[in-house]
Design a protein around this motif. Structure first.
Motif, mmCIF file in Angstrom:
data_model
loop_
_atom_site.group_PDB
_atom_site.id
_atom_site.type_symbol
_atom_site.label_atom_id
_atom_site.label_comp_id
_atom_site.label_asym_id
_atom_site.label_seq_id
_atom_site.Cartn_x
_atom_site.Cartn_y
_atom_site.Cartn_z
ATOM 1 N N ASP A 69 22.481 47.185 23.172
ATOM 2 C CA ASP A 69 21.208 46.988 23.485
ATOM 3 C C ASP A 69 20.505 45.771 22.977
ATOM 4 N N GLY A 70 21.240 45.035 22.065
ATOM 5 C CA GLY A 70 20.836 43.910 21.658
ATOM 6 C C GLY A 70 21.409 42.543 21.859
ATOM 7 N N PRO A 71 21.318 41.536 21.278
ATOM 8 C CA PRO A 71 21.871 40.247 21.350
ATOM 9 C C PRO A 71 22.972 39.763 20.639
ATOM 10 N N LEU A 72 23.465 40.578 19.692
ATOM 11 C CA LEU A 72 24.312 40.102 18.632
ATOM 12 C C LEU A 72 25.902 40.467 19.451
ATOM 13 N N SER A 73 26.700 39.291 19.154
ATOM 14 C CA SER A 73 28.007 39.622 19.477
ATOM 15 C C SER A 73 28.782 40.411 18.663
ATOM 16 N N THR A 74 29.959 40.902 18.830
ATOM 17 C CA THR A 74 30.948 41.900 18.189
ATOM 18 C C THR A 74 30.886 41.225 16.486
ATOM 19 N N ALA A 75 31.353 39.992 16.523
ATOM 20 C CA ALA A 75 31.611 39.570 15.294
ATOM 21 C C ALA A 75 30.176 39.457 14.323
ATOM 22 N N ALA A 76 29.157 39.056 15.038
ATOM 23 C CA ALA A 76 27.660 38.851 14.381
ATOM 24 C C ALA A 76 27.221 40.261 13.989
ATOM 25 N N THR A 77 27.712 41.190 14.887
ATOM 26 C CA THR A 77 27.119 42.617 14.338
ATOM 27 C C THR A 77 27.928 43.192 13.294
ATOM 28 N N ALA A 78 29.298 42.955 13.296
ATOM 29 C CA ALA A 78 29.905 43.458 12.306
ATOM 30 C C ALA A 78 29.721 42.561 10.807
ATOM 31 N N ARG A 79 29.316 41.507 11.168
ATOM 32 C CA ARG A 79 28.954 40.851 9.667
ATOM 33 C C ARG A 79 27.463 41.426 9.175
ATOM 34 N N GLU A 80 26.620 41.650 10.178
ATOM 35 C CA GLU A 80 25.247 41.695 9.833
ATOM 36 C C GLU A 80 25.306 43.276 9.460
ATOM 37 N N LEU A 81 25.885 44.194 9.769
ATOM 38 C CA LEU A 81 26.033 45.582 9.327
ATOM 39 C C LEU A 81 27.117 45.886 8.331
ATOM 40 N N GLY A 82 27.985 44.967 8.053
ATOM 41 C CA GLY A 82 29.004 45.289 7.107
ATOM 42 C C GLY A 82 30.156 46.363 7.385
ATOM 43 N N VAL A 83 30.439 46.293 8.778
ATOM 44 C CA VAL A 83 31.466 47.180 9.237
ATOM 45 C C VAL A 83 32.591 46.319 9.943
ATOM 46 N N ASP A 84 33.580 46.967 10.175
ATOM 47 C CA ASP A 84 34.867 46.082 10.968
ATOM 48 C C ASP A 84 34.551 45.967 12.332
ATOM 49 N N GLU A 85 35.091 44.934 12.966
ATOM 50 C CA GLU A 85 35.032 44.454 14.312
ATOM 51 C C GLU A 85 35.369 45.789 15.018
ATOM 52 N N GLU A 86 36.465 46.479 14.682
ATOM 53 C CA GLU A 86 36.980 47.466 15.683
ATOM 54 C C GLU A 86 35.981 48.477 15.901
ATOM 55 N N THR A 87 35.189 48.971 14.940
ATOM 56 C CA THR A 87 34.163 50.048 14.781
ATOM 57 C C THR A 87 33.231 49.465 15.995
ATOM 58 N N VAL A 88 32.724 48.425 15.793
ATOM 59 C CA VAL A 88 31.816 47.935 16.887
ATOM 60 C C VAL A 88 32.258 47.891 18.603
ATOM 61 N N GLU A 89 33.712 47.401 18.598
ATOM 62 C CA GLU A 89 34.317 47.514 19.671
ATOM 63 C C GLU A 89 34.569 48.869 20.298
ATOM 64 N N THR A 90 34.720 50.014 19.184
ATOM 65 C CA THR A 90 34.777 51.288 19.774
ATOM 66 C C THR A 90 33.564 52.063 20.274
ATOM 67 N N VAL A 91 32.275 51.342 19.878
ATOM 68 C CA VAL A 91 31.029 51.878 20.363
ATOM 69 C C VAL A 91 30.842 51.074 21.599
ATOM 70 N N ARG A 92 31.261 49.855 21.679
ATOM 71 C CA ARG A 92 31.420 49.256 23.192
ATOM 72 C C ARG A 92 32.028 49.951 24.050
ATOM 73 N N ARG A 93 33.261 50.486 23.659
ATOM 74 C CA ARG A 93 34.191 51.127 24.713
ATOM 75 C C ARG A 93 33.529 52.657 25.118
ATOM 76 N N MET A 94 32.950 52.930 24.031
ATOM 77 C CA MET A 94 32.397 54.473 24.585
ATOM 78 C C MET A 94 31.245 54.202 25.479
ATOM 79 N N TYR A 95 30.463 53.201 25.229
ATOM 80 C CA TYR A 95 29.294 52.788 26.238
ATOM 81 C C TYR A 95 29.782 52.392 27.480
ATOM 82 N N GLU A 96 30.887 51.950 27.862
ATOM 83 C CA GLU A 96 31.295 51.257 29.198
ATOM 84 C C GLU A 96 32.044 52.376 29.760
#
Length: 266
Positions: A223-250
Motif C-alpha cells: 500500500d505504500g511507496p517503499l521498494s522491496t529492499a527499502a522495506t526489508a531495511r526499514e523493518l529489519g526483515v529479509d527481502e524474501e519475506t517482503v516478496e512473499t507478501v507481494r506474491r500473496m497480494y498479487e
C-alpha cells in the motif's frame, strides 16, 4: 525486528469509530432493511464488528449467528456466545457440520481434502448468514479486515460473501487498538487469530509470519511507496519475506474483484 507504527491517536480512534458506525447506518438505510446479521466466531474481528453494529443500530437490530463445526474450539464458541450476551443481541447457534457432511455425501471424493472441506465450512456459514438475513430482511455484515483482504486470507464466496465490510479498511493492529478503545475486553482483543477451517489452525502459522510483520509490509510496500529492499531495511526483515507478501497480494487479486467477463466486441 522493527515494525511500522500503525497506531492511531485517541482522537483518530474516535473518528474511526464514528466513521464506521455512520457507514453501517448508511448501508442499512440505503438497502431499506431492518438490521444486520453477522457471524460470531469468538475472535476479535467478529467481536469488534458486533460492538460497532450495536453502537450504530442498537442491539435490537443486530442478530448474531454462532456457527460451530467439529473443528471449532469450545473456547471460541463460548466467547462468541459471551459477546452476544454482553451486547444483549439476539443470537442463534446453528451446527455447520451436518450441512458439510451432506455436501461430502453428495461428493465423497473431496473427503480428506483439508483445504476443500475447510473452504466448504466457510461457504456453509455464508449460506446460513444469508438464509437468516433474507428471512429477516437484514444485511449480512462482514468481519474481514484490510490485512486479510490484501493477501486473500479469506474464502471466496465464504466469509468474503457479505453485503459490506465495516472494518475492511483497518489493518489487524488497528482492529485491536480500536477494539480496546470501544470497550472490547482485553482477553478477546488479544486472542490468537484463527479461521478454524481445520484442526489446530492459526492465521499466523498458515501465513508464515505475525500480523505485525504482515501489517508493516503491507503499509510500507504493497500500500505504500517503499521498494522491496527499502522495506526489508526499514523493518529489519529479509527481502524474501517482503516478496512473499507481494506474491500473496498479487495471487489473491481475483478474490477482491467481481468475477470477470470478456470485454465487449464493440
Amino acid at each position: 525486528m522493527s515494525t511500522l507504527d500503525l497506531r492511531f491517536s485517541e482522537a483518530e480512534l474516535e473518528q474511526r469509530r464514528e466513521h464506521i458506525t455512520a457507514f453501517i447506518r448508511d448501508q442499512v438505510d440505503a438497502a431499506g432493511v431492518d438490521g444486520v446479521v453477522l457471524g460470531l466466531s469468538g475472535g476479535i474481528d467478529s467481536t469488534i464488528t458486533a460492538y460497532l453494529c450495536v453502537d450504530a443500530l442498537g442491539a435490537e437490530n443486530v442478530h448474531g449467528l454462532v456457527l460451530p463445526a467439529t473443528v471449532s474450539s469450545d473456547e471460541n464458541m463460548s466467547d462468541a456466545e459471551r459477546v452476544a450476551r454482553d451486547l444483549e443481541i439476539g443470537y442463534d447457534v446453528i451446527e455447520v457440520e451436518p450441512v458439510v457432511n451432506a455436501l461430502l455425501s453428495a461428493y465423497p471424493e473431496a473427503e480428506g481434502d483439508r483445504e476443500a472441506v475447510g473452504n466448504a465450512r466457510a461457504r456453509v456459514r455464508g449460506v446460513l448468514n444469508y438464509l437468516v438475513a433474507n428471512h429477516e430482511s437484514r444485511l449480512v455484515v462482514g468481519t474481514g479486515n484490510r490485512s486479510e483482504a490484501a493477501v486473500g486470507y479469506f474464502t471466496k464466496y465464504g466469509d468474503g460473501a457479505v453485503d459490506c465490510h465495516p472494518i475492511g479498511n483497518l489493518y489487524k493492529a488497528q482492529v485491536r487498538q480500536l477494539a480496546r478503545h470501544i470497550g472490547v475486553p482485553d482477553d478477546l482483543a488479544d486472542k490468537t487469530p484463527t479461521a478454524e477451517l481445520w484442526d489446530d489452525q492459526t492465521d499466523e502459522d498458515e501465513m508464515g509470519m505475525t500480523y505485525e510483520t504482515l501489517d508493516s509490509i503491507l503499509a510500507s510496500h504493497v500500500d505504500g511507496p517503499l521498494s522491496t529492499a527499502a522495506t526489508a531495511r526499514e523493518l529489519g526483515v529479509d527481502e524474501e519475506t517482503v516478496e512473499t507478501v507481494r506474491r500473496m497480494y498479487e495471487r489473491s487479486e481475483h478474490k477482491r474483484r467481481v468475477p470477470p467477463g470478456p470485454d465487449p466486441l464493440n
